[in-house]
Design an enzyme around this catalytic site. Structure first.
Site, PDB file in Angstrom:
ATOM      1  N   CYS A 148     -56.703 -39.369 -12.017  1.00 22.29           N
ATOM      2  CA  CYS A 148     -55.616 -40.094 -12.725  1.00 22.29           C
ATOM      3  C   CYS A 148     -56.404 -40.932 -13.619  1.00 22.29           C
ATOM      4  O   CYS A 148     -55.481 -41.737 -14.353  1.00 22.29           O
ATOM      5  CB  CYS A 148     -55.096 -41.198 -11.469  1.00 22.29           C
ATOM      6  SG  CYS A 148     -54.131 -40.343 -10.010  1.00 22.29           S
ATOM      7  N   TYR A 149     -57.619 -41.170 -13.653  1.00 13.93           N
ATOM      8  CA  TYR A 149     -58.108 -42.131 -14.714  1.00 13.93           C
ATOM      9  C   TYR A 149     -58.706 -41.100 -16.243  1.00 13.93           C
ATOM     10  O   TYR A 149     -59.298 -41.589 -16.905  1.00 13.93           O
ATOM     11  CB  TYR A 149     -59.243 -42.797 -14.080  1.00 13.93           C
ATOM     12  CG  TYR A 149     -60.462 -42.042 -13.561  1.00 13.93           C
ATOM     13  CD1 TYR A 149     -61.112 -41.050 -14.011  1.00 13.93           C
ATOM     14  CD2 TYR A 149     -60.800 -42.579 -12.086  1.00 13.93           C
ATOM     15  CE1 TYR A 149     -62.101 -40.468 -13.211  1.00 13.93           C
ATOM     16  CE2 TYR A 149     -61.832 -41.912 -11.519  1.00 13.93           C
ATOM     17  CZ  TYR A 149     -62.620 -40.837 -12.092  1.00 13.93           C
ATOM     18  OH  TYR A 149     -63.442 -40.259 -11.317  1.00 13.93           O
TER      19      TYR A 149
END
Length: 349
Positions: A148-149
């Site tokens: 997700c990052y």
């Protein structure tokens, strides 16, 4: 003095099929205990998600109906990757097309692409470069399997490129097909984890020209003792997501440390927080004592699209680009590790 990298614009794309309600019905049916089924329904209602989108063929009404991708025997990882190899470049190309309606996509020197929901070679970035007609000499970078990052890592890489090559024009793309990885689960925790995820893609143009949002002060922090809280396990039937219920608490604890962020949260006037789930956004808001509407953009993306892994943060930044330029913005995302990645941003001078 080093030059400043700027995000000029962001184009976004989602598939056409909304699978959220179909998934809720399927997941509820996997829970034999009526109390767990009621709990699941309650958590789904409180998730803050109204829609999630899937690239899977809309031939039966949903991928779990008779004739759908998940009907009958569970598809193998190879079958899922075959769809990824075709659908990921196509969805990414739609995001670039949306970007091209805002800014000219020409003289691209670098292509940075992030994705964690599939593998193929030649890579999605190479296929996309060919479909876009980019020069055969364009420099390509694949940010793979960071979760997700990864949007932060991709934009941070673009910043490094611009600072070393001020004339560079960097196309940054995030594309995720999370719905390729439905699992045969009967436990409530993994079903709640799968409830969060949808498909989406986003594309940004980054150059040294002072336009849009200036990228500044990247930061990264891995939380000690948290390696098992967010995990993707590769199996014979896709990638199994493990998302612990302890994640929001771990994030809140980490953010309680004043050294966690590079700026005083009280001075931030624009927040771009990865919409990883309602509980994660609530944890960030509570830990940093944010004003009531500080995370409205993140919550709006969560409601309309769910968690699209790396593409999600780009959707939030796209909404901020449509507003008056901020003075002190902060982008923040969480993912496997458990780690936090982010950067400061502001309106172009």
């Amino acid at each position: 003095m080093p030059v400043t990298a700027h995000i000029h614009a962001i184009g976004t794309a989602i598939p056409d099929q909304d699978i959220h309600q179909a998934f809720i019905g399927w997941a509820r049916a996997q829970l034999a205990d009526p109390r767990e089924a009621k709990l699941f329904d309650r958590m789904a209602q409180r998730s803050g998600i109204a829609r999630r989108w899937s690239i899977l063929p809309d031939t039966t009404g949903s991928p779990i109906d008779a004739g759908g991708f998940y009907a009958g025997d569970w598809p193998t990882t190879a079958q899922r990757m075959a769809i990824y190899a075709d659908a990921a470049p196509a969805l990414a190309q739609r995001a670039v097309a949306a970007l091209a309606t805002q800014v000219p996509i020409e003289r691209i020197t670098h292509l940075v692409l992030a994705s964690c929901t599939g593998f193929t070679a030649p890579g999605v970035e190479q296929v996309l470069a060919q479909r876009l007609g980019l020069s055969a000499s364009v420099e390509r970078l694949l940010v793979g399997y960071m979760g997700c990052y990864a949007a932060v890592a991709a934009l941070r890489s673009a910043r490094h490129i611009i600072r070393s090559e001020p004339d560079a024009r960097v196309l940054v793309v995030c594309v995720e097909l999370s719905t390729l990885h439905l699992q045969a689960e009967t436990a409530i925790e993994p079903l709640l984890a799968m409830l969060q995820f949808g498909d989406g893609a986003a594309a940004a143009l980054v150059t040294a020209e002072a336009k849009g949002l200036a990228i500044d002060k990247p930061f990264s922090k891995t939380l000690a003792g948290s390696a098992d809280l967010i995990r993707w396990d590769l199996g014979d039937h896709g990638f199994a997501m493990h998302l612990s219920g302890e994640v929001p608490g771990a994030i809140a604890t980490a953010l309680a440390d004043p050294a966690m962020l590079p700026v005083d949260p009280a001075k931030v006037d624009a927040w771009a927080v990865h919409a990883g789930g309602r509980s994660i956004l609530d944890a960030v808001a509570h830990a940093l004592a944010l004003p009531p509407h500080a995370l409205d953009h993140s919550r709006a993306v969560l409601e309309s699209c769910g968690n699209m892994s790396s593409a999600t943060l780009m959707f939030v930044l796209a909404r901020l680009l449509a507003e008056p330029p901020p003075h002190h913005g902060l982008a923040l995302a969480f993912g496997p590790g458990l780690a936090a990645e982010g950067f400061c941003f502001s309106g172009a001078d």
